[in-house]
Design a protein around this motif. Structure first.
Motif: not given
Length: 319
Positions: A9-36
């Motif tokens: 169906s069209f719903s199975t082909l619909r892409a999601s651009f919302r980042p997963s929790g793991a991606v958000v956590a990784a980005a936050a960790l890198i940002a925190a390391a950079e600021l530190g």
């Protein structure tokens, strides 16, 4: 009966651009390391130097903002190796910050001086510029290296690797550990300072040849330094650093019509025209090779010998 095609169906082909929790956590960790890193690195007393020039600049800016020194010392490796800042502060009763930039010409040093003046909370009362004859040369290896100093802090110097400090810290950390391993003491006795033999190796001769290049005197840098002194209301002292007679003889042999003595005389005249104090220490110890680690850099004994002479420059009145 269920049609097999119903799983598509069209719903199975619909892409999601919302980042997963793991991606958000990784980005936050890198940002925190950079600021530190941006907070910690300027405050770290690295003993083996800064392979990353950006980390070195961050450190200088932090010290200028924290200590607000009266005197800024500009120069390159001859300053870094030739002056003990703590000893100089004690001898002169002045607050001092040395700001050496590797292989910087007078033009390159002046460009970095302007960079720091724009960002420091308080301008110095005096700037001491430490030079050798190759620092007023618009040709040669120091002029090539100084090209990055001339545009540092401008949009022309922006690059992806300058936006982040994580890679800078990795490079610096590796170099620090490597230098620490190489410099580990073999015995409990302190190592004797390196001493110049009075003879140039093939490598040293080649290095001096590339430093001199097609020697062309740079008078424009003195004008820029004068403009900064007027704008920020500090006085300037220019010092020719001690070098060996071997260093001077190599240059004089290659450029008999533009000798080290004539270059020093021209620097002195330019300083007089612009109201800079001038001290020529280039011939203070020409044959005392025990004070030098090579043909132009003082060693630990040389630094102890020369620092009181630099204190005399700080004690002298403005011209």
């Amino acid at each position: 009966m269920i049609r097999r095609s119903s799983i598509f169906s069209f719903s199975t082909l619909r892409a999601s651009f919302r980042p997963s929790g793991a991606v958000v956590a990784a980005a936050a960790l890198i940002a925190a390391a950079e600021l530190g890193i941006r907070w910690m690195a300027p405050r770290t007393p690295w003993r083996a130097g800064y392979p990353s020039f950006d980390l070195l600049v961050d450190h200088y800016r932090f010290r200028l903002a924290k200590d607000r020194p009266d005197v800024w010392l500009m120069g390159n490796s001859t300053l870094a190796k030739g002056v003990d800042v703590e000893q100089l502060e004690a001898a002169s009763d002045r607050s001092i910050q040395a700001l050496p930039v590797g292989s910087g010409t007078l033009a390159g040093q002046t460009a970095m001086l302007e960079y720091f003046l724009r960002r420091a909370p308080v301008a110095p009362r005096r700037v001491v510029v430490c030079l050798t004859k190759d620092d007023v040369n618009t040709r040669g290896t120091r002029a090539e290296v100084s090209a990055k100093y001339l545009q540092y802090g401008s949009w022309r110097s922006l690059a992806a690797d300058r936006l982040f400090r994580l890679d800078d810290l990795r490079t610096t950390g590796h170099a620090y550990l490597r230098n620490l391993w190489r410099s580990r003491p073999a015995t409990v006795l302190p190592a004797a300072p390196a001493r110049f033999t009075g003879q140039l190796t093939g490598f040293e001769s080649n290095s001096l040849d590339r430093l001199a290049g097609d020697f062309t005197f740079d008078s424009a840098a003195f004008s820029r330094l004068e403009s900064l002194a007027r704008e920020h209301r500090f006085d300037v002292a220019v010092c020719l650093m001690p070098v060996t007679d071997v260093y001077a003889a190599f240059h004089d042999h290659k450029y008999p019509r533009q000798t080290c003595d004539s270059i020093a005389a021209r620097i002195s005249a330019l300083c007089r025209e612009r109201g800079f104090a001038f001290r020529d220490f280039s011939l203070a110890a020409p044959g005392r090779y025990e004070l030098f680690e090579d043909n132009r850099h003082l060693n630990a004994d040389g630094r102890e010998w020369f620092t009181p002479r630099m204190a005399e420059v700080l004690a002298s009145p403005s011209p």
